[in-house]
Design a protein around this motif. Structure first.
Motif, short mmCIF file in Angstrom:
data_model
loop_
_atom_site.label_atom_id
_atom_site.label_comp_id
_atom_site.label_asym_id
_atom_site.label_seq_id
_atom_site.Cartn_x
_atom_site.Cartn_y
_atom_site.Cartn_z
N ARG A 6 1.82 -63.61 -38.67
CA ARG A 6 0.95 -64.30 -39.62
C ARG A 6 1.47 -65.71 -39.93
O ARG A 6 0.71 -66.57 -40.36
N LEU A 7 2.78 -65.93 -39.71
CA LEU A 7 3.33 -67.27 -39.91
C LEU A 7 2.65 -68.29 -39.01
O LEU A 7 2.36 -69.41 -39.41
N ILE A 8 2.38 -67.90 -37.79
CA ILE A 8 1.75 -68.82 -36.83
C ILE A 8 0.28 -69.02 -37.16
O ILE A 8 -0.23 -70.14 -37.15
N VAL A 63 10.88 -72.23 -42.90
CA VAL A 63 9.64 -71.44 -42.80
C VAL A 63 9.95 -69.98 -42.48
O VAL A 63 9.28 -69.08 -42.97
N LEU A 64 11.00 -69.75 -41.70
CA LEU A 64 11.31 -68.38 -41.29
C LEU A 64 12.04 -67.58 -42.37
O LEU A 64 12.11 -66.37 -42.30
#
Length: 91
Positions: A6-8, A63-64
């Protein structure tokens, strides 16, 4: 630690592209102002590209990381930021 896809899909890609375009224009501006060969040392525009790469790496690492980590370390990060802002040369 597993990677959440979902991060991408939820990442603001147009914003990243606009920031990269603005940074590229800044590098072109530095190149045109200084030129390809400075008298000594690394060219300024090349240093700017290196720092941009480091910044992108820090951004990707941030972000990670789960945002809950920032909630638990907020006071420490705030104190660190205040200490880094102190001017040691004022006499």
């Amino acid at each position: 630690m597993s990677f959440d896809r979902r991060l991408i899909s939820n990442f603001e890609w147009p914003l990243l592209l606009l920031v990269l375009a603005a940074a590229a224009m800044g590098v072109v501006n530095l190149y045109s102002a200084v030129g390809p060969k400075p008298p000594t040392g690394t060219p300024v525009f090349l240093k700017q590209i290196y720092w941009m790469g480091i910044g992108l790496g820090v951004m990707a690492a941030t972000v990670l990381i789960n945002y809950k980590v920032f909630e638990t370390t907020a006071w420490f990060l705030f104190a660190l930021a205040v200490v880094l802002l102190v001017d040691r040369k004022s006499t």
